[in-house]
Scaffold this active site. Sequence first.
Site, PDB file in Angstrom:
ATOM      1  N   ASP A 141       5.956 -31.743 -13.724  1.00  0.00           N
ATOM      2  CA  ASP A 141       6.819 -30.974 -14.239  1.00  0.00           C
ATOM      3  C   ASP A 141       6.662 -31.878 -16.032  1.00  0.00           C
ATOM      4  O   ASP A 141       5.524 -32.634 -15.683  1.00  0.00           O
ATOM      5  CB  ASP A 141       8.807 -31.757 -13.893  1.00  0.00           C
ATOM      6  CG  ASP A 141       9.127 -31.059 -14.817  1.00  0.00           C
ATOM      7  OD1 ASP A 141       9.106 -29.962 -15.405  1.00  0.00           O
ATOM      8  OD2 ASP A 141      10.175 -32.051 -15.544  1.00  0.00           O
ATOM      9  N   ASP A 197       9.157 -31.588 -19.227  1.00  0.00           N
ATOM     10  CA  ASP A 197       9.904 -32.371 -20.174  1.00  0.00           C
ATOM     11  C   ASP A 197      11.016 -33.288 -19.595  1.00  0.00           C
ATOM     12  O   ASP A 197      11.045 -33.402 -18.040  1.00  0.00           O
ATOM     13  CB  ASP A 197      10.798 -31.189 -20.627  1.00  0.00           C
ATOM     14  CG  ASP A 197      10.049 -30.147 -21.957  1.00  0.00           C
ATOM     15  OD1 ASP A 197      10.598 -30.453 -23.256  1.00  0.00           O
ATOM     16  OD2 ASP A 197       9.753 -29.051 -21.315  1.00  0.00           O
ATOM     17  N   ASP A 219      11.954 -34.078 -13.267  1.00  0.00           N
ATOM     18  CA  ASP A 219      12.786 -34.983 -13.677  1.00  0.00           C
ATOM     19  C   ASP A 219      14.331 -33.915 -13.182  1.00  0.00           C
ATOM     20  O   ASP A 219      15.779 -34.481 -13.759  1.00  0.00           O
ATOM     21  CB  ASP A 219      13.626 -35.639 -14.957  1.00  0.00           C
ATOM     22  CG  ASP A 219      13.174 -34.435 -15.919  1.00  0.00           C
ATOM     23  OD1 ASP A 219      12.181 -33.724 -15.594  1.00  0.00           O
ATOM     24  OD2 ASP A 219      14.021 -34.337 -16.684  1.00  0.00           O
TER      25      ASP A 219
HETATM   26  O1  LIG Z   1      10.885 -27.875 -16.160  1.00  0.00           O
HETATM   27  P1  LIG Z   1      10.544 -28.298 -17.938  1.00  0.00           P
HETATM   28  O2  LIG Z   1       9.370 -28.310 -17.865  1.00  0.00           O
HETATM   29  O3  LIG Z   1      11.002 -29.684 -17.386  1.00  0.00           O
HETATM   30  O4  LIG Z   1      11.278 -28.107 -18.480  1.00  0.00           O
HETATM   31  C1  LIG Z   1      12.470 -27.506 -18.791  1.00  0.00           C
HETATM   32  C2  LIG Z   1      13.660 -28.006 -20.368  1.00  0.00           C
HETATM   33  O5  LIG Z   1      12.305 -28.343 -20.485  1.00  0.00           O
HETATM   34  C3  LIG Z   1      13.044 -28.604 -21.850  1.00  0.00           C
HETATM   35  O6  LIG Z   1      14.045 -28.568 -22.872  1.00  0.00           O
HETATM   36  C4  LIG Z   1      14.199 -30.008 -22.300  1.00  0.00           C
HETATM   37  O7  LIG Z   1      14.024 -31.237 -22.772  1.00  0.00           O
HETATM   38  C5  LIG Z   1      14.164 -30.901 -24.578  1.00  0.00           C
HETATM   39  C6  LIG Z   1      12.744 -32.018 -25.534  1.00  0.00           C
HETATM   40  O8  LIG Z   1      13.161 -32.857 -24.011  1.00  0.00           O
HETATM   41  C7  LIG Z   1      15.532 -31.179 -25.119  1.00  0.00           C
HETATM   42  O9  LIG Z   1      15.491 -30.974 -26.004  1.00  0.00           O
HETATM   43  C8  LIG Z   1      16.280 -30.388 -23.686  1.00  0.00           C
HETATM   44  O10 LIG Z   1      17.684 -30.507 -24.530  1.00  0.00           O
HETATM   45  C9  LIG Z   1      15.784 -30.445 -22.342  1.00  0.00           C
HETATM   46  O11 LIG Z   1      16.726 -29.716 -21.481  1.00  0.00           O
HETATM   47  C10 LIG Z   1      12.055 -26.537 -23.184  1.00  0.00           C
HETATM   48  O12 LIG Z   1      13.045 -26.823 -24.041  1.00  0.00           O
HETATM   49  C11 LIG Z   1      13.485 -25.600 -22.272  1.00  0.00           C
HETATM   50  O13 LIG Z   1      13.110 -23.990 -22.826  1.00  0.00           O
HETATM   51  C12 LIG Z   1      12.994 -26.061 -20.827  1.00  0.00           C
HETATM   52  O14 LIG Z   1      13.535 -25.048 -19.951  1.00  0.00           O
END
Ligand SMILES: O=P(O)(O)OC[C@H]1O[C@H](O[C@H]2O[C@H](CO)[C@@H](O)[C@H](O)[C@H]2O)[C@H](O)[C@@H](O)[C@@H]1O
Length: 371
Positions: A121, A123, A315
């Site tokens: 994954d 983020d 995560d």
């Molecule tokens: O599947 P992932 O790669 O984990 O993506 C899921 C979401 O990740 C991002 O948002 C998350 O991370 C951001 C940066 O650290 C944070 O600001 C946010 O609060 C988290 O939810 C991404 O911006 C989303 O579009 C994804 O859906």
Amino acid sequence: MDLSNGSPVITDPMAMGQQLMGVLPSNMMPFSVMPGGYSSAGGAGVSVSRRKIEEVLVNGLLDAMRSSSPRKKHNVVFGQENLPEEDPAYSAWLAKCPSALASFKQIVAGAQGKKIAVFLDYDGTLSPIVDDPDKAVMSPVMRAAVRNVAKHFPAAIVSGRSRKKVLEFVKLKELCYAGSHGMDIMTSSANYEHNTEKGKEANLFQPAREFLPMIDEVSKSLLEVTSGIEGASVENNKFCVSVHYRNVDEKDWELVARLVNEVLEGFPRLKVTNGRMVLEVRPVIDWDKGKAVEFLLQSLGLSDSENVIPIYIGDDRTDEDAFKVLRERNCGFGILVSQVPKETEAFYSLRDPSEVMEFLNSLVRWKKHSV
Ligand SMILES: O=P(O)(O)OC[C@H]1O[C@H](O[C@H]2O[C@H](CO)[C@@H](O)[C@H](O)[C@H]2O)[C@H](O)[C@@H](O)[C@@H]1O
């Protein structure tokens, strides 16, 4: 995985209704009221006024936002002076979901003579969670670790981000990329070098392609309605849309939930799930990160569950679909990245991205020594 019987797009209204009645995994928050009278509140046949249904949906969403978004106060508990291991609840949880670092020998012992495939994954796994989604960059040392992994194992990034965006962050051509929660998969020709089926070209698989115009439309509407809420932002992830509320004052969360609900009423073929301080709007299709992992294993010639050990590190709630698939296949395993105890289908855990990097580096060292 056999897709020959049809696409994962759900066209049968009954099937969609069932999804809305909670047949989906618990992390899925069906959000739209079906014309036939289904509601996530009580299922078919329950007679409640439209207003009440809306209240239930908004409140349900709000509860999900609160419970799935451990606020910064948790970081104080698990800050530098107070490591999660020192928290009795976390220690108890580790007994159920042990550290993948502490269990490393056991992990590789089970992989002797087999092929490991690595799914990551983005983020919260390869980059730390930050307030501004556009600044969630990956460190050069993490990039080096992922590059090395991709040199030694078939590897893929599976992210909720758009494929383009996550590639901009990761900047490595050696991997496969599954963006939009697995709805936009590009297999890399370089990755086939790891496989028996050499010489295959890179391939694109987009099971929700027909939703593109709808996603653009809903993205614009969400942007418009949330523009007045301080701290709210909307991210178009191509086949899904993120509505971020991390920087929104908690007193305005209800307004966010209400506005998203109102917009979604006009899009019965879309649903909303919640992640880490984010509401994720996506098509009601039978496709998720778990299906994407199965698809990748098959298209990379790695579906032999006797001899292939897929490892998935993530995560978020959406990663649970992938953990579940690996648990059910009884081959490979999930590793949950978390500093707090969580219900999970993963077998192992890691505390944060720095431990993820340590684990990836250990895998590469082990591989080099075992050849
Ligand atoms: O599947 P992932 O790669 O984990 O993506 C899921 C979401 O990740 C991002 O948002 C998350 O991370 C951001 C940066 O650290 C944070 O600001 C946010 O609060 C988290 O939810 C991404 O911006 C989303 O579009 C994804 O859906």
